[in-house]
Design a protein around this motif. Structure first.
Motif, PDB file in Angstrom:
ATOM      1  N   PRO A   9      66.745  40.070  12.426  1.00 28.46           N
ATOM      2  CA  PRO A   9      68.179  39.188  12.388  1.00 28.46           C
ATOM      3  C   PRO A   9      68.880  39.938  13.279  1.00 28.46           C
ATOM      4  O   PRO A   9      69.116  41.247  14.253  1.00 28.46           O
ATOM      5  N   THR A  10      69.633  38.806  13.985  1.00 25.75           N
ATOM      6  CA  THR A  10      71.184  39.261  14.396  1.00 25.75           C
ATOM      7  C   THR A  10      72.567  38.463  13.954  1.00 25.75           C
ATOM      8  O   THR A  10      72.257  37.648  13.296  1.00 25.75           O
ATOM      9  N   GLN A  11      73.209  39.328  14.545  1.00 21.60           N
ATOM     10  CA  GLN A  11      74.655  38.704  14.718  1.00 21.60           C
ATOM     11  C   GLN A  11      74.807  37.265  15.438  1.00 21.60           C
ATOM     12  O   GLN A  11      74.757  36.739  16.137  1.00 21.60           O
ATOM     13  N   THR A  53      75.864  31.639   8.672  1.00 21.35           N
ATOM     14  CA  THR A  53      76.764  32.072   8.767  1.00 21.35           C
ATOM     15  C   THR A  53      78.042  31.819   7.619  1.00 21.35           C
ATOM     16  O   THR A  53      78.701  32.606   7.171  1.00 21.35           O
ATOM     17  N   GLN A  62      79.509  43.208   9.944  1.00 18.87           N
ATOM     18  CA  GLN A  62      78.923  42.005  10.753  1.00 18.87           C
ATOM     19  C   GLN A  62      77.367  41.386  10.387  1.00 18.87           C
ATOM     20  O   GLN A  62      76.906  42.272  10.227  1.00 18.87           O
ATOM     21  N   THR A 113      73.832  39.808   9.878  1.00 22.35           N
ATOM     22  CA  THR A 113      73.114  39.406  10.467  1.00 22.35           C
ATOM     23  C   THR A 113      71.926  38.604  10.222  1.00 22.35           C
ATOM     24  O   THR A 113      71.990  38.753   8.834  1.00 22.35           O
ATOM     25  N   SER A 153      66.760  42.359  21.092  1.00 26.06           N
ATOM     26  CA  SER A 153      68.086  43.125  20.791  1.00 26.06           C
ATOM     27  C   SER A 153      67.464  44.524  20.353  1.00 26.06           C
ATOM     28  O   SER A 153      68.856  44.849  20.496  1.00 26.06           O
TER      29      SER A 153
END
Length: 709
Positions: free
Chosen positions: A280-282, A290, A432, A434, A483
């Motif tokens: 999971p990433t931003q 999002t 933030q 993810t 990441s």
């Protein structure tokens, strides 16, 4: 022509009846296809090595005369002797693979060395330049060479060490976009697809040796012309991998094709090994996922099971009452009852002042909770269960799943208090979210025209490269797998314009990473440009020819410009990077890169230390491509640099070992000896953390077996 049909043709020439019988049996067998991908494994590619000095015993091809655009003599000859000197030097040749002996003479200047697929190679590297702005960071490397042979070279330096392979191979669309056996494959070639598959399979076999099988990923991009065949090839080549395909829009306007739908997307195959999976990433706001507002806060899940297995009989142990006290400030947990297996659950009496909340669905049918009674009691105690507003005689019950609990316990959501029901109150102001997106990507920054073609013009103005990938598309794709790996090793052996290396540098800037990219490309000149250059009397290997090749004209200048922030003409790169982080392209990157050309050595020269200067970069790469390099044989018998040491005189083992012990950064000790007993004697003097490698036995042995042949 496939290898089998080639052999049948030869058989016919010798015995027509035998040839016809073989052909009939071959057709019968080829019509009975087993399940899976079946294709002709064609006669492997032969690689011309322009610029390589001609040696006695070499296999060579006679080039057409300068100024000619003809195909030329494709037969192979063996060099048997030389006569004359300088420009007048002549070679005596003997024709290979023929029943009728044939001799010839040709000017050495009109010959080119040919490496057949079956031949063992002993690779070396020659540095052709470097750029240094990253202080002690490891170097990115660019290798100019035939990519199958470059992959073989990497089996000595990076076997089992690569975390990500990202490749954008020729799409085999029918245009002259790739070569096979020194010829561009035409769209009407009846063996076009099987030639492409044979080419890919051989390279994937070697690439498999490079991947870290505990946790790594192979990413391959492709379009609709070959994605079905590629998918089957990947399944057959990597049966132990988890394979998934993503569709990504790269041209929203659509590529117009006669009598067809316009093509807007391409496909990405993710071949995941071991524990590898997308992290999971931003993601930027352009990723539609999002828009889910719930993801920006701590997510409380409904305790009442929904979806499948929602009936009481599906999980009878999870049909129990939750006793709730409706206080002045809202409902509070009193206690949790035991599982009820009877039909008279309505008769259960709650504690005084409490109401019983049962897992009853909206249609009033009997359901079940997501957790057991014991598990819910633990959640309530930790503050991981929560009650909603009291509505008549009931209330919603929610809880934190394990993933959300980990976020709380890791401090991602700091606890700042508790509600009346003991559920935690957290601070989510700085959070933030993810995500792992779905398999349909429609991301504006992945537009190949804007993020690829137009962006490339900023770095190398007036130079064109066909269909470069969007920098941001490659960056986003890699981020899912690197990441959390700040020291990841990334390989692209169809490098082209160098987008993968550029994307790795972008990722490093965003999080302070020390990731390395190895880019492999060749110095091939496009089909149209080749015809013009040949008419001008030029040949591959000539400086005036090579300057227009992909590596020298596109890849190296692009990576150099990305790091320095200056175009090949010395002007500041115009424009700003967009999306994840925005800054002027002229700022460049604090990175290091070195450029190499692949060479072909003889085992005798290697074992006698006569090829050390070409082997030296491989020793440096195996030790991590960091710091300084031992480029010449040390005069005192040993040398130690930042990450490795070299011992050539075993009588100097004591000071060598002492120097190794004095540097914690040393990873490898190369020891030159043919004596296994003396090698082990030196090994016993080294720290256990240092990998001992016996030269040149380890090098020669590595290339004495057939890799993907």
């Amino acid at each position: 022509m496939s290898r089998l049909t080639d052999l049948i043709t030869k058989a016919k020439a010798k015995d027509a009846d035998l040839g016809r019988e073989l052909e009939r049996e071959f057709k019968a067998l080829s019509s009975r296809r087993s399940f899976g991908l079946n294709f002709e494994r064609h006669r492997p590619e032969n690689v011309e090595l322009p610029g390589r000095p001609i040696r006695k015993g070499d296999k060579v091809r006679i080039l057409p005369e300068r100024g000619s655009t003809k195909k030329g003599d494709q037969r192979l000859w063996k060099v048997t002797s030389f006569a004359g000197k300088g420009d007048e030097r002549m070679a005596s040749l003997s024709l290979l693979y023929t029943d009728e002996p044939e001799q010839a003479e040709a000017s050495v200047a009109d010959l080119v060395v040919v490496a057949e697929f079956r031949d063992y190679i002993y690779p070396g590297l020659v540095s052709t330049g470097k750029v240094e702005r990253g202080e002690d960071k490891p170097f990115h490397t660019v290798i100019n060479g035939e990519n199958f042979h470059a992959l073989e070279a990497l089996t000595f330096t990076h076997r089992g060490k690569v975390d990500v392979i990202y490749i954008d191979p020729p799409y085999n669309s029918g245009a002259k976009d790739w070569k096979y056996n020194n010829r561009f494959v035409e769209g009407d070639d009846q063996y076009r697809h099987s030639k492409w598959l044979a080419m890919m399979e051989r390279r994937l076999f070697v690439a498999r040796e490079l991947l870290n099988r505990e946790c790594s990923v192979l990413i391959v991009t492709i379009d609709e012309k070959e994605f079905l065949r590629l998918g089957l090839l990947l399944e057959q080549t990597f049966p132990d991998a988890n394979i998934q395909m993503v569709s990504s829009v790269i041209n929203p306007k659509g590529a117009t094709r006669a009598s067809e739908f316009g093509r807007t997307d391409e496909y990405l195959f993710f071949v995941m090994f071991g524990s590898a999976s997308p992290s999971p990433t931003q993601l930027g706001t352009e990723w539609k996922v999002t828009n889910d507002r719930r993801a920006s806060k701590l997510r409380w899940a409904e305790l009442l099971r929904s979806g499948s297995n929602t009936k009481r009989e599906d999980s009878p142990n999870q049909f129990y009452p939750i006793f709730v006290l409706n206080g002045e400030e809202g409902p509070e947990f009193h206690s949790v009852g035991e599982a009820n297996f009877s039909d008279d659950w309505h008769e259960v009496s709650p504690p005084e002042g409490c109401e019983a909340v049962w897992p009853i669905r909206s249609d009033q049918s009997e359901g079940n909770w997501q957790n057991s009674a014991e598990s819910l009691r633990a959640l309530i105690k930790k503050g991981y269960a929560k009650l909603g507003k009291w509505r008549g005689s009931s209330t919603a019950v929610t809880y934190l799943k394990k993933g959300e609990q980990k976020k709380v316990e890791a401090g991602v959501f700091p606890i700042i208090g508790h509600r009346q029901d003991n559920s935690i109150i957290v601070d989510d102001a700085a959070y933030q979210p993810t995500f792992i997106p779905g398999t349909q990507w429609r991301i504006p920054s992945h537009n190949a025209e804007q993020g690829g073609t137009n962006l490339l013009k900023n770095f190398i103005p007036s130079r064109k490269f066909p269909f470069p990938k969007s920098l941001y598309a490659v960056e986003d794709t890699l981020r899912f797998f690197v990441s959390k790996k700040l020291n990841a090793k990334v390989l692209d052996f169809f490098s082209g314009s160098g987008t993968t290396a550029h994307a790795v540098m972008r990722l490093n800037k965003q999080d302070g990473g020390r990731r390395q990219c190895i880019s492999v490309t060749n110095n091939e000149v496009g089909a149209d440009e080749q015809a013009k250059l040949r008419k001008d009397g030029l040949r591959p290997g000539d400086l005036s020819w090579e300057q227009w090749g992909i590596c020298d004209y596109i890849t190296k200048p692009r990576i150099n410009a990305a790091i320095t922030g200056q175009t090949p003409d010395g002007q500041l790169v115009k424009g700003d990077y967009k999306f994840t982080d925005e800054f002027p392209m002229a700022d460049g990157f604090e990175e290091n890169a070195e450029f190499f050309t692949l060479t072909y050595e003889t085992p005798v020269a290697v074992s006698h230390n006569r090829a050390f200067e070409r082997i030296a970069p491989l020793l440096w790469m195996r030790a991590g491509s960091e710091g300084s390099r031992i480029d010449k044989l040390p005069t005192n018998g040993w040398g130690v640099v930042d990450c490795y040491g070299l011992l050539t005189d075993l009588d100097q083992a004591a000071p060598f070992a002492e120097a190794i012990h004095g540097k914690d950064s040393i990873r490898i000790a190369y020891i030159v000896t043919d004596d296994e007993r003396r090698f082990q004697s030196v090994v016993r003097q080294l720290p256990e953390t240092v990998e001992p490698v016996r030269l040149y036995e380890s090098y020669l042995t590595n290339f004495r077996f057939s890799m993907g042949r």
